[in-house]
Design a protein around this motif. Structure first.
Motif, mmCIF file in Angstrom:
data_model
loop_
_atom_site.group_PDB
_atom_site.id
_atom_site.type_symbol
_atom_site.label_atom_id
_atom_site.label_comp_id
_atom_site.label_asym_id
_atom_site.label_seq_id
_atom_site.Cartn_x
_atom_site.Cartn_y
_atom_site.Cartn_z
ATOM 1 N N SER A 35 0.819 -1.215 0.000
ATOM 2 C CA SER A 35 0.000 0.000 0.000
ATOM 3 C C SER A 35 0.858 1.272 0.000
ATOM 4 C CB SER A 35 -0.959 0.019 1.198
ATOM 5 O OG SER A 35 -0.246 0.110 2.411
ATOM 6 N N HIS A 36 2.112 1.179 0.498
ATOM 7 C CA HIS A 36 3.002 2.343 0.494
ATOM 8 C C HIS A 36 3.329 2.802 -0.926
ATOM 9 C CE1 HIS A 36 3.608 2.218 4.777
ATOM 10 N NE2 HIS A 36 4.117 1.001 4.746
ATOM 11 N N ARG A 39 -1.271 4.976 -4.756
ATOM 12 C CA ARG A 39 -1.881 6.256 -4.395
ATOM 13 C C ARG A 39 -3.402 6.169 -4.474
ATOM 14 N NH1 ARG A 39 2.423 10.222 -4.753
ATOM 15 N NH2 ARG A 39 4.184 8.966 -4.052
ATOM 16 N N GLY A 40 -4.059 6.976 -3.651
ATOM 17 C CA GLY A 40 -5.509 7.143 -3.750
ATOM 18 C C GLY A 40 -6.290 5.862 -3.531
ATOM 19 N N ALA A 43 -4.668 2.221 -3.231
ATOM 20 C CA ALA A 43 -3.998 1.753 -2.020
ATOM 21 C C ALA A 43 -4.893 0.783 -1.241
ATOM 22 C CB ALA A 43 -3.599 2.939 -1.149
ATOM 23 N N ILE A 54 -0.324 2.845 -11.980
ATOM 24 C CA ILE A 54 0.439 3.890 -11.301
ATOM 25 C C ILE A 54 0.655 5.005 -12.333
ATOM 26 C CG2 ILE A 54 1.551 2.300 -9.678
ATOM 27 C CD1 ILE A 54 4.081 2.462 -11.439
ATOM 28 N N SER A 88 6.752 1.767 -9.371
ATOM 29 C CA SER A 88 6.337 2.247 -8.047
ATOM 30 C C SER A 88 7.440 2.124 -7.004
ATOM 31 C CB SER A 88 5.125 1.436 -7.571
ATOM 32 O OG SER A 88 5.526 0.092 -7.314
ATOM 33 N N GLN A 114 9.324 9.742 -6.727
ATOM 34 C CA GLN A 114 8.310 9.207 -5.796
ATOM 35 C C GLN A 114 8.827 7.967 -5.082
ATOM 36 O OE1 GLN A 114 4.585 8.580 -7.871
ATOM 37 N NE2 GLN A 114 4.493 10.699 -8.565
#
Length: 214
Positions: A35-36, A39-40, A43, A54, A88, A114
């Motif tokens: 989940s890290h 995004r949004g 997750a 992503i 990611s 990121q």
């Protein structure tokens, strides 16, 4: 059992069912929360065994494929690894639990930035993330004990084969289109050059040359 623990147990069951049986790989995947790296709304789906979108039109691979590719690499604690296609950062984070050093490159600068933020937040200090043309590898850090490519090429790229240490292993998807791809394990030997093993059908984004638009 908490909802989070239950989801983790379900994911580990899915990994084992898919053939991920190496205890070190399973421990690494239990330790790194997917989940890290999402995004949004996505997750919330981090514990599902599915690929998810992503930024930059890329995807985060489904955990079972991450596990199988990691398992196929046969990583040892002293290994130096090159990953082509940071995305990611999830795959690099898993590798960081198993190896001495991980170098990961991506053609999209925003994805690298990121991923670096997440690595820093999680205290993963043995990962170096760089913006680079992955088809050329990272010659200044070669040779590598292991190379993992998370984008599909028609053939294993020559520069990456050249950067693999004798006895080293590279795992990558190979295929001419996004519908017909095979996961291949390449082992560099002193006698025969390169041995190739076909592992399973997969589907990955293509390996593209150059640095991507931001």
């Amino acid at each position: 059992m908490s909802r989070e623990a239950e989801r983790t147990m379900q994911l580990l069951y899915a990994l084992r069912s898919a053939g991920v049986t190496d205890p070190r790989v399973l421990t690494a995947m239990e330790r790194i929360d997917r989940s890290h790296f999402l995004r949004g709304i996505f997750a919330e789906r981090a514990h599902e065994d599915v690929p998810l979108p992503i930024p930059c039109g890329q995807t985060i691979s489904q955990p079972s494929v991450v596990g199988l590719m990691t398992q196929a690499l046969s990583v040892s604690p002293r290994d130096k690894i090159l990953e082509i296609g940071t995305g990611s950062g999830y795959q690099a984070a898993i590798l960081s639990q198993l190896a001495r050093r991980v170098y990961t490159v991506d053609r999209f600068r925003s994805l690298v930035l990121q991923a670096r933020e997440v690595f820093e937040a999680l205290g993963l200090h043995n990962i170096t993330a760089l913006t680079a043309d992955g088809s050329h590898g990272l010659p200044e850090q070669a040779p590598f004990d292991r190379i993992l490519v998370t984008a599909a090429a028609e053939d294993p790229p020559g520069p990456l084969l050249a950067q693999l240490r004798i006895g080293g292993i590279m795992v990558l998807p190979v295929g001419q289109s996004d519908t017909v791809q095979s996961l291949i394990r390449v082992t560099r030997t002193a006698e025969k050059g390169f041995d190739y093993d076909e592992l399973r059908p997969v589907r990955f984004v293509p390996l593209l040359p150059g640095i991507g638009p931001e």
